[in-house]
Motif scaffolding. Structure first.
Motif, PDB file in Angstrom:
ATOM      1  N   SER A  36       0.805  -1.227   0.000  1.00  0.00           N
ATOM      2  CA  SER A  36       0.000   0.000   0.000  1.00  0.00           C
ATOM      3  C   SER A  36       0.839   1.278   0.000  1.00  0.00           C
ATOM      4  CB  SER A  36      -0.944   0.008   1.206  1.00  0.00           C
ATOM      5  OG  SER A  36      -1.948  -0.956   1.044  1.00  0.00           O
ATOM      6  N   SER A  37       0.485   2.175  -0.909  1.00  0.00           N
ATOM      7  CA  SER A  37       1.130   3.477  -1.026  1.00  0.00           C
ATOM      8  C   SER A  37       0.304   4.322  -1.976  1.00  0.00           C
ATOM      9  CB  SER A  37       2.551   3.316  -1.585  1.00  0.00           C
ATOM     10  OG  SER A  37       3.169   4.563  -1.819  1.00  0.00           O
ATOM     11  N   VAL A  48       4.870  11.150  -1.915  1.00  0.00           N
ATOM     12  CA  VAL A  48       4.476   9.749  -1.749  1.00  0.00           C
ATOM     13  C   VAL A  48       4.207   9.493  -0.275  1.00  0.00           C
ATOM     14  CG1 VAL A  48       5.421   7.403  -1.691  1.00  0.00           C
ATOM     15  CG2 VAL A  48       5.557   8.732  -3.774  1.00  0.00           C
ATOM     16  N   ASP A  50       4.424   6.550   2.122  1.00  0.00           N
ATOM     17  CA  ASP A  50       5.035   5.237   2.369  1.00  0.00           C
ATOM     18  C   ASP A  50       5.851   4.725   1.191  1.00  0.00           C
ATOM     19  OD1 ASP A  50       4.133   5.104   4.979  1.00  0.00           O
ATOM     20  OD2 ASP A  50       2.337   3.971   4.481  1.00  0.00           O
ATOM     21  N   THR A  51       6.978   4.111   1.539  1.00  0.00           N
ATOM     22  CA  THR A  51       7.869   3.497   0.550  1.00  0.00           C
ATOM     23  C   THR A  51       8.056   2.028   0.929  1.00  0.00           C
ATOM     24  OG1 THR A  51       9.838   4.123   1.833  1.00  0.00           O
ATOM     25  CG2 THR A  51       9.122   5.642   0.105  1.00  0.00           C
ATOM     26  N   GLY A  52       7.118   1.199   0.534  1.00  0.00           N
ATOM     27  CA  GLY A  52       7.197  -0.218   0.845  1.00  0.00           C
ATOM     28  C   GLY A  52       8.207  -0.943  -0.030  1.00  0.00           C
ATOM     29  N   PHE A  55       8.505  -0.039  -3.803  1.00  0.00           N
ATOM     30  CA  PHE A  55       8.630   1.383  -4.146  1.00  0.00           C
ATOM     31  C   PHE A  55       9.316   1.608  -5.493  1.00  0.00           C
ATOM     32  CE2 PHE A  55      11.257   5.329  -3.810  1.00  0.00           C
ATOM     33  CZ  PHE A  55      10.228   6.248  -3.852  1.00  0.00           C
ATOM     34  N   GLN A  58       6.983   0.708  -8.258  1.00  0.00           N
ATOM     35  CA  GLN A  58       5.856   1.641  -8.271  1.00  0.00           C
ATOM     36  C   GLN A  58       6.242   2.956  -8.944  1.00  0.00           C
ATOM     37  OE1 GLN A  58       5.120   1.565  -4.063  1.00  0.00           O
ATOM     38  NE2 GLN A  58       3.438   0.103  -4.232  1.00  0.00           N
ATOM     39  N   VAL A  70       8.592  12.304   1.028  1.00  0.00           N
ATOM     40  CA  VAL A  70       7.964  11.055   1.460  1.00  0.00           C
ATOM     41  C   VAL A  70       7.376  11.296   2.845  1.00  0.00           C
ATOM     42  CG1 VAL A  70       8.315   8.644   2.080  1.00  0.00           C
ATOM     43  CG2 VAL A  70       9.565   9.621   0.152  1.00  0.00           C
ATOM     44  N   TYR A  72       5.467   9.248   6.015  1.00  0.00           N
ATOM     45  CA  TYR A  72       5.281   7.883   6.508  1.00  0.00           C
ATOM     46  C   TYR A  72       4.099   7.766   7.469  1.00  0.00           C
ATOM     47  CZ  TYR A  72       9.626   6.331   4.396  1.00  0.00           C
ATOM     48  OH  TYR A  72      10.597   6.002   3.482  1.00  0.00           O
ATOM     49  N   THR A  73       3.461   6.591   7.400  1.00  0.00           N
ATOM     50  CA  THR A  73       2.354   6.291   8.306  1.00  0.00           C
ATOM     51  C   THR A  73       2.836   5.574   9.562  1.00  0.00           C
ATOM     52  OG1 THR A  73       1.900   4.173   7.196  1.00  0.00           O
ATOM     53  CG2 THR A  73       0.709   6.124   6.403  1.00  0.00           C
ATOM     54  N   HIS A  79       5.841  -0.731   4.784  1.00  0.00           N
ATOM     55  CA  HIS A  79       5.637   0.708   4.575  1.00  0.00           C
ATOM     56  C   HIS A  79       6.942   1.500   4.485  1.00  0.00           C
ATOM     57  CE1 HIS A  79       1.199   0.664   5.144  1.00  0.00           C
ATOM     58  NE2 HIS A  79       1.506  -0.450   5.777  1.00  0.00           N
TER      59      HIS A  79
END
Length: 253
Positions: A36-37, A48, A50-52, A55, A58, A70, A72-73, A79
């Motif tokens: 998820s992002s 963006v 999150d960089t899972g 990334f 994506q 970036v 973050y959550t 994530h």
């Protein structure tokens, strides 16, 4: 402002490695979900959330040519794991990447990417400017972020409201105080992991109930597991105004 769903899957993505279920074997592109992002593009900034682990792909798939920041959550690997790949933007833009993260995420990034924060910086490593955040609103250019604290079992996770758009992943519990920040959103994005009960994520029924409580014009479900079912089957069962997000979906806010 444009929002692009870069990934709508849970921590394992869909398909899951070595899984032969109907969802993982589906040929429907809507059943192919990266971690998820989202990508937020405003007139003056591109951000963006999150960089899972996906990334890099994506960014290539969405043809992102410039990235300003970036946000973050939380600190789970699905994530943060792709943070190293911001160095491509460092090289192209010739400047550090702005990283917005709370204290727990900062600690996780330092633990997972110690070379980025070491006193001796090896050539070619990611360059970052860390911007500490908490529950106070903050701006990235014209994009105004209102953090929303939810609980992922017992772990605090940040969702974000941007004007009439709210994005929340990894929620199981949301306090009445934090719900007040979401009320009035025209577009709500919330996690709906699976149909069976889960200790740290909304189930499909819980997500539907929450969507009805908030009353947004349109709600999109994300952070979806292969256990939820095929996209086409689940989408056909949802109430009016509630939809499944999918990788590549774009919204104009």
């Amino acid at each position: 402002m444009t929002v692009t769903f870069l990934g709508t899957g849970t921590s394992q993505g869909v398909p899951v490695i070595a899984c032969n279920c109907a969802v993982c074997k589906s040929v429907d592109k809507h059943d192919k979900r990266l971690r998820s992002s989202i990508l937020i593009e405003a007139d003056d900034k591109t951000v963006v959330i999150d960089t899972g682990p996906d990334f890099r792909y994506q960014m290539l798939r969405a043809d992102v040519q410039h990235l300003d920041a970036v946000v973050y959550t939380h600190e789970h690997k699905d994530h943060i794991a792709g943070m190293d790949d911001i160095r491509a933007f460092n090289f192209k833009q010739q400047q550090p990447m702005n990283i917005y993260a709370d204290s727990r995420v900062q600690a996780a990034l330092m633990r997972e990417f110690p070379y980025v924060f070491a006193e001796f910086k090896y050539p070619g490593i990611p360059q970052v400017n860390i911007h500490p955040i908490d529950l106070e609103p903050f701006d990235i250019g014209s994009i105004h972020f209102i953090p929303i604290e939810v609980l992922h079992y017992k772990l605090p996770v940040l969702g974000y409201r941007i004007n009439d758009f709210t994005y929340v992943t990894d929620a199981k519990t949301i306090s009445d105080t934090e719900k007040q920040k979401i009320l009035g959103s025209k577009i709500l994005v919330i996690n709906a992991l699976q149909k069976e009960n889960h200790i740290s994520h909304f189930t499909l029924d819980e997500a539907i109930a929450f969507a009805r409580e908030i009353g947004a014009e349109t709600t999109y479900f994300t952070h979806i597991s292969h256990r939820l079912g095929k996209h086409a089957d689940v989408a056909a069962e949802l109430p009016p105004g509630i939809k499944l997000a999918y990788d590549g979906l774009q919204l104009t806010i």
